[in-house]
Design a protein around this motif. Sequence first.
Motif, short mmCIF file in Angstrom:
data_model
loop_
_atom_site.label_atom_id
_atom_site.label_comp_id
_atom_site.label_asym_id
_atom_site.label_seq_id
_atom_site.Cartn_x
_atom_site.Cartn_y
_atom_site.Cartn_z
N GLU A 167 0.99 6.96 -6.65
CA GLU A 167 -0.08 7.93 -6.85
C GLU A 167 0.42 9.35 -6.58
OE1 GLU A 167 -3.50 6.86 -4.52
OE2 GLU A 167 -3.82 5.00 -5.62
N GLU A 203 2.03 1.77 -3.51
CA GLU A 203 0.91 2.28 -4.31
C GLU A 203 0.66 3.76 -4.02
OE1 GLU A 203 -3.90 1.45 -4.69
OE2 GLU A 203 -2.59 -0.17 -3.98
N ASN A 204 0.70 4.15 -2.77
CA ASN A 204 0.50 5.56 -2.40
C ASN A 204 1.62 6.44 -2.96
OD1 ASN A 204 -1.82 4.91 -1.00
ND2 ASN A 204 -0.81 4.85 1.01
N GLU A 233 0.83 -1.20 0.00
CA GLU A 233 0.00 0.00 0.00
C GLU A 233 0.87 1.26 0.00
OE1 GLU A 233 -2.65 -0.48 3.31
OE2 GLU A 233 -3.79 -2.05 2.31
#
Length: 86
Positions: free
Chosen positions: A75, A71-72, A68
């Motif tokens: 982004e 992924e953050n 995660e």
Amino acid sequence: MKKIAVTVAVLALGLAACDARTEENAVGNEAAVENAAAEDVNAATVDAGNAAENALDAASNQIENAGEAVENAAEAVGNAAENAAD
């Protein structure tokens, strides 16, 4: 004399009965010790299994958290590129 002979016979029978009970008690005590040892082994096995399962769960959670975070970060890079283009 007869009283003494009868008394000795009764005492001998009483002692013989005590010896038999002592052997039965020893067998019972041995079984109890074996059962207690088996319970201890079973409890230790369960505890070790639970500890291993908890460790695997914790490792899985850490891997998921790392995924995660990646992924953050991706982004955030995408957002920064988009903001720079505007």
